[in-house]
Scaffold this motif. Sequence first.
Motif, PDB file in Angstrom:
ATOM      1  N   GLY A   1       0.817  -1.215   0.000  1.00 36.32           N
ATOM      2  CA  GLY A   1       0.000   0.000   0.000  1.00 36.32           C
ATOM      3  C   GLY A   1       0.845   1.256   0.000  1.00 36.32           C
ATOM      4  O   GLY A   1       1.998   1.242   0.440  1.00 36.32           O
ATOM      5  N   SER A   2       0.255   2.342  -0.492  1.00 32.09           N
ATOM      6  CA  SER A   2       0.942   3.633  -0.492  1.00 32.09           C
ATOM      7  C   SER A   2       0.651   4.382   0.813  1.00 32.09           C
ATOM      8  O   SER A   2      -0.487   4.421   1.272  1.00 32.09           O
ATOM      9  CB  SER A   2       0.441   4.462  -1.683  1.00 32.09           C
TER      10      SER A   2
ATOM     11  N   MET B   1       0.824  -4.516   2.710  1.00 30.80           N
ATOM     12  CA  MET B   1      -0.623  -4.370   2.982  1.00 30.80           C
ATOM     13  C   MET B   1      -1.483  -4.863   1.813  1.00 30.80           C
ATOM     14  O   MET B   1      -1.400  -4.353   0.706  1.00 30.80           O
ATOM     15  CB  MET B   1      -0.905  -2.883   3.246  1.00 30.80           C
TER      16      MET B   1
ATOM     17  N   VAL C   1       0.599  -7.661   7.180  1.00 27.16           N
ATOM     18  CA  VAL C   1       0.217  -6.386   7.794  1.00 27.16           C
ATOM     19  C   VAL C   1      -1.236  -6.413   8.279  1.00 27.16           C
ATOM     20  O   VAL C   1      -2.144  -6.691   7.511  1.00 27.16           O
ATOM     21  CB  VAL C   1       0.389  -5.256   6.746  1.00 27.16           C
TER      22      VAL C   1
ATOM     23  N   LEU D   1      -5.317  -2.102   9.122  1.00 29.64           N
ATOM     24  CA  LEU D   1      -4.882  -2.113   7.724  1.00 29.64           C
ATOM     25  C   LEU D   1      -5.305  -3.395   7.007  1.00 29.64           C
ATOM     26  O   LEU D   1      -4.919  -3.636   5.873  1.00 29.64           O
ATOM     27  CB  LEU D   1      -3.358  -1.939   7.651  1.00 29.64           C
TER      28      LEU D   1
ATOM     29  N   CYS E   1       7.640  -2.401   7.615  1.00 33.16           N
ATOM     30  CA  CYS E   1       7.728  -2.411   6.141  1.00 33.16           C
ATOM     31  C   CYS E   1       9.196  -2.410   5.715  1.00 33.16           C
ATOM     32  O   CYS E   1       9.607  -3.164   4.833  1.00 33.16           O
ATOM     33  CB  CYS E   1       7.071  -1.158   5.550  1.00 33.16           C
TER      34      CYS E   1
HETATM   35  O1  PXL Z   1       3.672  -1.003   8.712  1.00 34.43           O
HETATM   36  C1  PXL Z   1       2.453  -1.403   8.195  1.00 34.43           C
HETATM   37  C2  PXL Z   1       1.975  -0.602   7.024  1.00 34.43           C
HETATM   38  C3  PXL Z   1       1.890  -1.188   5.785  1.00 34.43           C
HETATM   39  N1  PXL Z   1       1.441  -0.546   4.699  1.00 34.43           N
HETATM   40  C4  PXL Z   1       1.035   0.718   4.765  1.00 34.43           C
HETATM   41  C5  PXL Z   1       1.119   1.401   5.972  1.00 34.43           C
HETATM   42  C6  PXL Z   1       1.597   0.721   7.133  1.00 34.43           C
HETATM   43  C7  PXL Z   1       1.684   1.408   8.410  1.00 34.43           C
HETATM   44  O2  PXL Z   1       1.379   2.552   8.573  1.00 34.43           O
HETATM   45  O3  PXL Z   1       0.730   2.660   6.025  1.00 34.43           O
HETATM   46  C8  PXL Z   1       0.544   1.416   3.550  1.00 34.43           C
END
Ligand code: PXL
Length: 262
Positions: free
Chosen positions: A9-10, A78, A104, A113, A206
């Motif tokens: 995810g962004s 994510m 995640v 998330l 991440c």
């Molecule tokens: O750390 C987990 C994570 C994964 N992906 C995205 C996130 C986060 C934590 O904020 O924003 C997009």
Amino acid sequence: MKVVLTIAGSDSSGGAGIQADLKTFEAFGVFGTSAITVLTAQNTMGVQGIYPVSSEFINKQIESVMSDFEVSAIKIGMLFNKEIIQSVGKIIKHLTIPIVLDPVCISKAGSKLLEDDAIEELQKIFCYATVLTPNQYEAKELFGYQYGDDKSVQNIYECPTKVIIKTHKILMDKTYKSVDMLFDGKEKSTFVSDYVDSDALHGTGCSYSSAIAANLALGKSLEESIMIAKEFIYHAITNAPHIGNGKGPINHKQGGQLCHID
Ligand code: PXL
């Protein structure tokens, strides 16, 4: 130059997600590519919005990258909902390159998330990964793991997937340590670093899994990759830029300077 793909995810605040992954890849001298699964509107205080990308378009991004480049490793972050997990699962099922799957569930600032009904679906794709990198909270949610109860992690061993459980604060030798445990189905290896008492932990998960993926792409063993990733994160936390009003980001560049591998 080795190419690594992140499927994640962004994070608009740049500290976690795709942005953290690409900064980490850069720090290790591998070429980072990405397939974005969800857009998040977020900052250091929390997540204000989540906008999932369609599974067709996620597949398209993965195919565009993989049909042109020889990808040496994949990091998955994510995935958010059932549909995205299923479609990414169908693609990675057939791959033989190293896959680091960060399962995640929740952000450091406490935002959800992963949708509640997606946990089972996520568990179904675990066997397609080389290694899973849950933190202690995710390990509890996904395996029923409690510190010291190593048996619960053995449940996933119908397949060769390994599991690193990251715990943060453990008292050893009268000081706090950050301890990660690698389970390979037979043995447990323990990786220890000093514990840094900091609020700047946004994106550490991440970045840690991306650092492992980058080092696997560079041909390092899993154990070596974990050691290098742990050191990278330690320096990235201690050199955090201290920006924002909540759980701030780490410093990927500083970590990279200290740990760069040619
Ligand atoms: O750390 C987990 C994570 C994964 N992906 C995205 C996130 C986060 C934590 O904020 O924003 C997009």
